[in-house]
Design a protein around this motif. Structure first.
Motif, PDB file in Angstrom:
ATOM      1  N   ALA A 107       6.798   3.106   6.653  1.00  0.00           N
ATOM      2  CA  ALA A 107       6.720   2.402   5.366  1.00  0.00           C
ATOM      3  C   ALA A 107       6.578   3.384   4.215  1.00  0.00           C
ATOM      4  N   VAL A 108       5.789   4.450   4.435  1.00  0.00           N
ATOM      5  CA  VAL A 108       5.605   5.456   3.379  1.00  0.00           C
ATOM      6  C   VAL A 108       6.908   6.173   3.089  1.00  0.00           C
ATOM      7  N   ARG A 109       7.625   6.577   4.121  1.00  0.00           N
ATOM      8  CA  ARG A 109       8.898   7.261   3.900  1.00  0.00           C
ATOM      9  C   ARG A 109       9.900   6.364   3.198  1.00  0.00           C
TER      10      ARG A 109
ATOM     11  N   ALA B 169      -0.570  10.085   1.940  1.00  0.00           N
ATOM     12  CA  ALA B 169      -0.433   8.636   1.744  1.00  0.00           C
ATOM     13  C   ALA B 169      -0.737   7.878   3.026  1.00  0.00           C
ATOM     14  N   VAL B 170      -0.265   8.375   4.173  1.00  0.00           N
ATOM     15  CA  VAL B 170      -0.524   7.708   5.468  1.00  0.00           C
ATOM     16  C   VAL B 170      -2.016   7.671   5.754  1.00  0.00           C
ATOM     17  N   ARG B 171      -2.712   8.796   5.516  1.00  0.00           N
ATOM     18  CA  ARG B 171      -4.154   8.816   5.782  1.00  0.00           C
ATOM     19  C   ARG B 171      -4.903   7.832   4.888  1.00  0.00           C
ATOM     20  N   ALA B 172      -4.491   7.759   3.597  1.00  0.00           N
ATOM     21  CA  ALA B 172      -5.166   6.830   2.694  1.00  0.00           C
ATOM     22  C   ALA B 172      -4.940   5.378   3.112  1.00  0.00           C
ATOM     23  N   ILE B 173      -3.733   5.055   3.550  1.00  0.00           N
ATOM     24  CA  ILE B 173      -3.437   3.668   3.962  1.00  0.00           C
ATOM     25  C   ILE B 173      -4.178   3.318   5.246  1.00  0.00           C
ATOM     26  N   LEU B 174      -4.236   4.247   6.191  1.00  0.00           N
ATOM     27  CA  LEU B 174      -4.973   3.984   7.434  1.00  0.00           C
ATOM     28  C   LEU B 174      -6.467   3.814   7.185  1.00  0.00           C
ATOM     29  N   ALA B 175      -6.971   4.494   6.122  1.00  0.00           N
ATOM     30  CA  ALA B 175      -8.379   4.277   5.787  1.00  0.00           C
ATOM     31  C   ALA B 175      -8.623   2.861   5.288  1.00  0.00           C
TER      32      ALA B 175
ATOM     33  N   LEU C 202       0.823  -1.216   0.000  1.00  0.00           N
ATOM     34  CA  LEU C 202       0.000   0.000   0.000  1.00  0.00           C
ATOM     35  C   LEU C 202       0.854   1.261   0.000  1.00  0.00           C
ATOM     36  N   ALA C 203       1.970   1.234   0.722  1.00  0.00           N
ATOM     37  CA  ALA C 203       2.849   2.412   0.747  1.00  0.00           C
ATOM     38  C   ALA C 203       3.406   2.708  -0.628  1.00  0.00           C
ATOM     39  N   ARG C 204       3.874   1.679  -1.347  1.00  0.00           N
ATOM     40  CA  ARG C 204       4.416   1.915  -2.707  1.00  0.00           C
ATOM     41  C   ARG C 204       3.345   2.450  -3.653  1.00  0.00           C
ATOM     42  N   GLU C 205       2.115   1.913  -3.548  1.00  0.00           N
ATOM     43  CA  GLU C 205       1.036   2.358  -4.439  1.00  0.00           C
ATOM     44  C   GLU C 205       0.642   3.810  -4.173  1.00  0.00           C
ATOM     45  N   HIS C 206       0.482   4.142  -2.886  1.00  0.00           N
ATOM     46  CA  HIS C 206      -0.008   5.485  -2.576  1.00  0.00           C
ATOM     47  C   HIS C 206       1.075   6.552  -2.671  1.00  0.00           C
TER      48      HIS C 206
END
Length: 285
Positions: free
Chosen positions: A274-276, A255-261, A241-245
């Motif tokens: 993971a996003v960083r 990106a963090v907010r979208a993954i937590l959703a 999810l981190a790579r996609e967002h």
């Protein structure tokens, strides 16, 4: 139609004396130089110069310098005629030869005075008028040159402004194309990104999953309720999810907010790390 005034009789006498002077000086100078046509050309040159001076005096051109030049030519021709008489050992020719030339020059000068308009401006007045005309022409040309210089300077400024405007327009067009390309790439990424399956929790299905620990199978056997292990296998990983967002969002927070959703069960600190990491590995920083 007004009648043109006739020329004074003295003018015809001046013409006759000029022709006689030409004949006599041509003969005498040619005989003096003993060079045939060359000597005749010298005599003709002197008379042509004399007639040219008479024309300039008649039209009041050149002022006192023209008058002095006319008498100098006449005296020069007269001197050659004196030499001719001396060379011929004839005192009468030495005296009478230049007499014709001097008389012709004198009559021509008198004819010019007679023909001159009494109301005409003097040489000094005409010189003053000519000076004013010259000054006016000088000022007019000077203003013209200044206008041309100002026009050239204005053309340079206009050309520089147009060049800067073309550069700005080119940059705007390039930025516009780049923005469109980015929008198209993001849309393409979103179309090619797999749809994440959200976990089915008691919050989403309170009536079926939360209150029913197991369901009846079609065969009559009880079917086990979904467990957390099954749910974790069906959900994408935090790293995926981190790579996609990271590829479709401009900053890490989004990106963090979208993954937590998608993965509300995940920890925000782990998702942020993971996003960083995904953004650094993918070169999106």
């Amino acid at each position: 139609m007004p009648r043109r005034p006739s020329a004074p009789p003295i003018l015809y006498g001046a013409y006759a004396l000029a022709g006689l002077s030409l004949l006599w000086s041509g003969y005498a100078i040619t005989d003096l130089m003993n060079s045939g046509p060359f000597g005749l050309s010298v005599a003709i040159a002197g008379d042509i110069g004399w007639l040219s001076v008479m024309w300039a005096e008649h039209h009041r051109r050149g002022g006192r310098a023209v008058t002095i030049a006319g008498w100098a030519i006449a005296l020069g021709v007269g001197g050659l005629l004196v030499l001719h008489g001396i060379d011929a050992h004839d005192l009468a020719q030495a005296i009478a030869g230049p007499f014709v030339v001097l008389v012709g020059k004198t009559v021509a000068a008198i004819a010019l005075l007679v023909m001159r308009d009494p109301a005409a401006l003097t040489a000094e007045q005409e010189a003053e008028i000519n000076s004013v005309i010259r000054d006016g022409e000088h000022q007019a040309r000077l203003r013209k040159v200044k206008r041309e210089q100002q026009q050239r300077a204005a053309d340079d400024v206009i050309e520089r402004i147009e060049q800067e405007a073309r550069i700005t327009a080119a940059r705007d067009r390039a930025d516009f194309r780049i923005t469109l390309d980015r929008i198209e790439m993001r849309a393409e990424i979103q179309r090619n990104t797999p749809i994440a399956i959200a976990p089915i929790t008691a919050e989403h299905e309170p009536s079926t999953l939360a209150n029913t620990p197991e369901q009846q199978h079609a065969s009559g056997r009880p079917e086990p309720a979904p467990t957390s292990a099954i749910t974790d296998r069906e959900q994408p990983s935090i790293a995926d999810l981190a790579r996609e967002h990271v590829a479709i969002t401009p900053d890490n927070a989004s990106a963090v907010r979208a993954i937590l959703a998608i993965r509300p069960d995940a920890k925000e600190a782990s998702v942020g790390a993971a996003v960083r990491r995904a953004r650094a590995e993918g070169g999106y920083a």
